[in-house]
Design a protein around this motif. Structure first.
Motif, PDB file in Angstrom:
ATOM      1  N   GLN A 157       0.826  -1.201   0.000  1.00 57.89           N
ATOM      2  CA  GLN A 157       0.000   0.000   0.000  1.00 57.89           C
ATOM      3  C   GLN A 157       0.861   1.253   0.000  1.00 57.89           C
ATOM      4  OE1 GLN A 157      -3.255   0.084  -0.378  1.00 57.89           O
ATOM      5  NE2 GLN A 157      -3.263   2.327  -0.367  1.00 57.89           N
ATOM      6  N   ARG A 158       1.938   1.231   0.786  1.00 58.71           N
ATOM      7  CA  ARG A 158       2.844   2.373   0.829  1.00 58.71           C
ATOM      8  C   ARG A 158       3.469   2.612  -0.545  1.00 58.71           C
ATOM      9  NH1 ARG A 158       7.941   3.487   0.971  1.00 58.71           N
ATOM     10  NH2 ARG A 158       8.543   1.290   0.890  1.00 58.71           N
ATOM     11  N   LYS A 159       3.893   1.496  -1.196  1.00 55.16           N
ATOM     12  CA  LYS A 159       4.500   1.645  -2.523  1.00 55.16           C
ATOM     13  C   LYS A 159       3.466   2.173  -3.520  1.00 55.16           C
ATOM     14  CE  LYS A 159       8.071  -1.909  -1.992  1.00 55.16           C
ATOM     15  NZ  LYS A 159       8.568  -3.206  -2.463  1.00 55.16           N
ATOM     16  N   ARG A 160       2.205   1.646  -3.421  1.00 53.58           N
ATOM     17  CA  ARG A 160       1.172   2.146  -4.331  1.00 53.58           C
ATOM     18  C   ARG A 160       0.897   3.627  -4.083  1.00 53.58           C
ATOM     19  NH1 ARG A 160      -1.277  -2.949  -3.337  1.00 53.58           N
ATOM     20  NH2 ARG A 160      -2.573  -2.013  -1.702  1.00 53.58           N
ATOM     21  N   ASP A 161       0.828   3.987  -2.809  1.00 54.66           N
ATOM     22  CA  ASP A 161       0.594   5.405  -2.495  1.00 54.66           C
ATOM     23  C   ASP A 161       1.732   6.273  -3.004  1.00 54.66           C
ATOM     24  OD1 ASP A 161      -1.711   4.612  -1.273  1.00 54.66           O
ATOM     25  OD2 ASP A 161      -0.903   4.666   0.772  1.00 54.66           O
ATOM     26  N   GLU A 162       2.963   5.774  -2.824  1.00 59.22           N
ATOM     27  CA  GLU A 162       4.113   6.556  -3.299  1.00 59.22           C
ATOM     28  C   GLU A 162       4.105   6.667  -4.810  1.00 59.22           C
ATOM     29  OE1 GLU A 162       8.990   6.608  -2.772  1.00 59.22           O
ATOM     30  OE2 GLU A 162       7.771   5.092  -1.750  1.00 59.22           O
ATOM     31  N   ALA A 163       3.774   5.515  -5.486  1.00 59.69           N
ATOM     32  CA  ALA A 163       3.710   5.555  -6.945  1.00 59.69           C
ATOM     33  C   ALA A 163       2.600   6.492  -7.419  1.00 59.69           C
ATOM     34  CB  ALA A 163       3.482   4.142  -7.498  1.00 59.69           C
ATOM     35  N   GLU A 164       1.443   6.463  -6.744  1.00 58.37           N
ATOM     36  CA  GLU A 164       0.345   7.342  -7.104  1.00 58.37           C
ATOM     37  C   GLU A 164       0.728   8.802  -6.878  1.00 58.37           C
ATOM     38  OE1 GLU A 164      -3.520   8.403  -8.388  1.00 58.37           O
ATOM     39  OE2 GLU A 164      -2.268   6.604  -8.595  1.00 58.37           O
ATOM     40  N   LYS A 165       1.440   9.025  -5.769  1.00 60.20           N
ATOM     41  CA  LYS A 165       1.884  10.384  -5.492  1.00 60.20           C
ATOM     42  C   LYS A 165       2.849  10.874  -6.568  1.00 60.20           C
ATOM     43  CE  LYS A 165       3.849  13.107  -1.727  1.00 60.20           C
ATOM     44  NZ  LYS A 165       4.417  13.050  -0.361  1.00 60.20           N
ATOM     45  N   LYS A 166       3.772   9.986  -6.962  1.00 62.19           N
ATOM     46  CA  LYS A 166       4.715  10.369  -8.026  1.00 62.19           C
ATOM     47  C   LYS A 166       3.978  10.600  -9.332  1.00 62.19           C
ATOM     48  CE  LYS A 166       8.819   8.067  -6.160  1.00 62.19           C
ATOM     49  NZ  LYS A 166       9.823   7.008  -6.386  1.00 62.19           N
ATOM     50  N   ARG A 167       2.976   9.729  -9.608  1.00 60.39           N
ATOM     51  CA  ARG A 167       2.233   9.886 -10.860  1.00 60.39           C
ATOM     52  C   ARG A 167       1.485  11.212 -10.891  1.00 60.39           C
ATOM     53  NH1 ARG A 167      -2.713   9.364 -12.707  1.00 60.39           N
ATOM     54  NH2 ARG A 167      -3.521   8.822 -10.647  1.00 60.39           N
ATOM     55  N   LEU A 168       0.819  11.505  -9.773  1.00 60.47           N
ATOM     56  CA  LEU A 168       0.094  12.769  -9.708  1.00 60.47           C
ATOM     57  C   LEU A 168       1.038  13.964  -9.811  1.00 60.47           C
ATOM     58  CD1 LEU A 168      -2.484  11.929  -6.889  1.00 60.47           C
ATOM     59  CD2 LEU A 168      -2.892  12.039  -9.343  1.00 60.47           C
ATOM     60  N   ALA A 169       2.205  13.844  -9.140  1.00 57.08           N
ATOM     61  CA  ALA A 169       3.176  14.937  -9.219  1.00 57.08           C
ATOM     62  C   ALA A 169       3.682  15.106 -10.649  1.00 57.08           C
ATOM     63  CB  ALA A 169       4.339  14.670  -8.263  1.00 57.08           C
ATOM     64  N   GLU A 170       3.915  13.959 -11.344  1.00 51.78           N
ATOM     65  CA  GLU A 170       4.388  14.030 -12.727  1.00 51.78           C
ATOM     66  C   GLU A 170       3.320  14.632 -13.637  1.00 51.78           C
ATOM     67  OE1 GLU A 170       6.955  13.616 -15.963  1.00 51.78           O
ATOM     68  OE2 GLU A 170       7.293  13.549 -13.796  1.00 51.78           O
ATOM     69  N   GLU A 171       2.045  14.206 -13.412  1.00 51.64           N
ATOM     70  CA  GLU A 171       0.965  14.789 -14.211  1.00 51.64           C
ATOM     71  C   GLU A 171       0.831  16.279 -13.940  1.00 51.64           C
ATOM     72  OE1 GLU A 171      -2.555  12.666 -13.366  1.00 51.64           O
ATOM     73  OE2 GLU A 171      -1.986  10.862 -14.492  1.00 51.64           O
ATOM     74  N   GLN A 172       0.957  16.680 -12.668  1.00 46.06           N
ATOM     75  CA  GLN A 172       0.886  18.104 -12.345  1.00 46.06           C
ATOM     76  C   GLN A 172       2.039  18.867 -12.987  1.00 46.06           C
ATOM     77  OE1 GLN A 172      -1.603  19.567 -10.776  1.00 46.06           O
ATOM     78  NE2 GLN A 172      -0.665  21.573 -11.063  1.00 46.06           N
ATOM     79  N   ARG A 173       3.240  18.238 -12.970  1.00 47.62           N
ATOM     80  CA  ARG A 173       4.400  18.894 -13.593  1.00 47.62           C
ATOM     81  C   ARG A 173       4.174  19.057 -15.095  1.00 47.62           C
ATOM     82  NH1 ARG A 173       8.545  17.751 -16.522  1.00 47.62           N
ATOM     83  NH2 ARG A 173       7.965  15.551 -16.646  1.00 47.62           N
ATOM     84  N   LYS A 174       3.634  17.991 -15.723  1.00 47.22           N
ATOM     85  CA  LYS A 174       3.385  18.087 -17.159  1.00 47.22           C
ATOM     86  C   LYS A 174       2.322  19.146 -17.457  1.00 47.22           C
ATOM     87  CE  LYS A 174       4.661  13.340 -18.340  1.00 47.22           C
ATOM     88  NZ  LYS A 174       4.184  12.028 -18.855  1.00 47.22           N
ATOM     89  N   ARG A 175       1.257  19.183 -16.592  1.00 49.85           N
ATOM     90  CA  ARG A 175       0.241  20.209 -16.804  1.00 49.85           C
ATOM     91  C   ARG A 175       0.818  21.603 -16.634  1.00 49.85           C
ATOM     92  NH1 ARG A 175      -3.185  16.519 -14.000  1.00 49.85           N
ATOM     93  NH2 ARG A 175      -2.766  17.614 -12.045  1.00 49.85           N
ATOM     94  N   ASP A 176       1.655  21.767 -15.601  1.00 48.50           N
ATOM     95  CA  ASP A 176       2.282  23.078 -15.389  1.00 48.50           C
ATOM     96  C   ASP A 176       3.179  23.446 -16.562  1.00 48.50           C
ATOM     97  OD1 ASP A 176       0.988  23.130 -12.995  1.00 48.50           O
ATOM     98  OD2 ASP A 176       2.712  22.536 -11.790  1.00 48.50           O
ATOM     99  N   GLU A 177       3.928  22.441 -17.044  1.00 47.78           N
ATOM    100  CA  GLU A 177       4.826  22.726 -18.170  1.00 47.78           C
ATOM    101  C   GLU A 177       4.030  23.062 -19.426  1.00 47.78           C
ATOM    102  OE1 GLU A 177       8.562  20.577 -20.520  1.00 47.78           O
ATOM    103  OE2 GLU A 177       7.638  19.631 -18.774  1.00 47.78           O
ATOM    104  N   ALA A 178       2.919  22.282 -19.646  1.00 45.57           N
ATOM    105  CA  ALA A 178       2.082  22.576 -20.815  1.00 45.57           C
ATOM    106  C   ALA A 178       1.442  23.952 -20.689  1.00 45.57           C
ATOM    107  CB  ALA A 178       1.013  21.492 -20.966  1.00 45.57           C
ATOM    108  N   GLU A 179       0.987  24.288 -19.466  1.00 45.35           N
ATOM    109  CA  GLU A 179       0.392  25.605 -19.255  1.00 45.35           C
ATOM    110  C   GLU A 179       1.419  26.710 -19.479  1.00 45.35           C
ATOM    111  OE1 GLU A 179      -2.637  28.355 -18.272  1.00 45.35           O
ATOM    112  OE2 GLU A 179      -2.619  26.246 -18.905  1.00 45.35           O
ATOM    113  N   LYS A 180       2.651  26.448 -19.007  1.00 54.57           N
ATOM    114  CA  LYS A 180       3.702  27.444 -19.212  1.00 54.57           C
ATOM    115  C   LYS A 180       3.997  27.613 -20.710  1.00 54.57           C
ATOM    116  CE  LYS A 180       7.176  27.354 -16.391  1.00 54.57           C
ATOM    117  NZ  LYS A 180       8.461  26.944 -15.742  1.00 54.57           N
TER     118      LYS A 180
END
Length: 348
Positions: free
Chosen positions: A148-171
């Motif tokens: 569960q911890r690994k899934r949460d960490e992976a989900e957190k990384k995925r969300l962070a990566e998606e947010q980074r991509k959205r921020d980069e696309a917005e920029k």
């Protein structure tokens, strides 16, 4: 747990319950108080005094009101002393009963330690299996928690990566919009500058053309003056007309009035007020104008039937019509004329 051999023995301390002892003492004291009250003189009856008993001589007759004397017939003996009143004898106090000695409760014998038999092999096996099961469950919980911890960490990384991509696309989008705005502004400024340059160039060309036109007009005016002077000289020098009395009219005239055609008169009046630089005479432009004059020779309207397509030629016609606001002669009546202006014919 096996029952103790003392479990069935009654509890001795129940007979000597503190409440029971207190109630017993109160009961005894109440009984003692009742006895004391019963023997107390306060509650005893006063003794009734009995009349004295005399021995009388039976010889003497009984009367209702005897005189003073002796009851017996014998000579008066010494008066007997009256019997003293009985003295009330106080009863001896009843000795208070000694309080009953309540024996102290005997201490209960200490329970002998219960002998617990050791576990059987089956119980040891069950305990071992239970311990193994507990360890397996704990290991499974740790494994699931880690997953569960690994899934949460992976989900957190995925969300962070998606947010980074959205921020980069917005920029990038904002940067592209800014670039487009800057490019549009640059093009607008360039187009405005081009129009300004074009307007300035056209203004310079117009000024040059006006200057040339003024020079040409001046030359033409001088040429007309020269022509008029030459015509005047030629007229004065010309031979006499073969028909000296020919009336004023038009070559193709068929009427009876003396004069020229009103249309030719208006067109010639406009042409004399028209100037055009020969340097700009290109092609064979032709324009058609509809103009109206009243009987006094004043222009009251003007419109284009068709333009020539030559901007400078059209502007020269507008200037000529402006100068021809008033004709030199009145007209027979208010008249509308459709006049064709051809550049080559007007320059000839």
């Amino acid at each position: 747990m096996t029952p103790s051999r003392f479990d069935d023995k009654p509890n001795r301390s129940a007979r000597f319950d503190p409440g029971f002892i207190k109630m017993l003492v109160v009961s005894v004291l109440l009984h003692l108080l009742l006895v004391i009250l019963m023997v107390s003189p306060v509650f005893q009856r006063a003794p009734v005094s009995q009349p004295p008993v005399y021995r009388v001589n039976l010889v003497n007759a009984p009367v209702l009101d005897p005189q003073a004397g002796r009851p017996e017939a014998a000579p008066l003996p010494p008066a007997p002393e009256p019997a003293p009143p009985p003295v009330a004898v106080e009863p001896e106090p009843i000795p208070e009963p000694e309080p009953e000695l309540i024996p102290e409760p005997e201490p209960e014998p200490e329970a002998e330690p219960e002998l617990i038999p050791g576990p059987t092999p089956e119980e040891l096996e069950r305990e071992r299996l239970a311990e193994e099961q507990r360890k397996r469950e704990e290991a499974e919980k740790r494994r699931l928690a880690e997953e569960q911890r690994k899934r949460d960490e992976a989900e957190k990384k995925r969300l962070a990566e998606e947010q980074r991509k959205r921020d980069e696309a917005e920029k990038k989008r904002l940067a592209e919009e800014q670039r487009k705005r800057e490019e549009a502004e640059r093009q607008r400024l360039a187009e405005e500058q081009r129009r300004l340059d074009e307007r300035a160039r056209e203004q310079r060309l117009a000024e040059l053309a006006a200057q040339r036109q003024r020079e040409d007009e001046e030359r033409e005016r001088q040429a007309r003056l020269d022509a008029l002077r030459a015509a005047a000289r030629a007229q004065s020098e010309a031979p006499a007309s073969p028909i000296p009395d020919a009336p004023v009219g038009m070559p193709d005239g068929r009427g009876s009035e003396e004069g020229v055609s009103a249309s030719a008169f208006v067109q010639e009046s406009i042409r004399q007020n028209w100037t055009f630089p020969r340097a700009l005479a290109t092609g064979n432009p032709e324009a058609v104008v509809r103009v109206t004059y009243n009987a006094a020779g004043t222009r009251i309207s003007f419109s284009w039937v068709s333009r020539s397509g030559h901007a400078v030629f059209d502007e020269s016609l507008v200037r000529a019509l402006t100068r021809s606001q008033q004709l030199p002669q009145p007209l027979p009546q208010t008249m509308e004329f459709t006049i064709v202006f051809n550049l080559k014919e007007m320059l000839d």
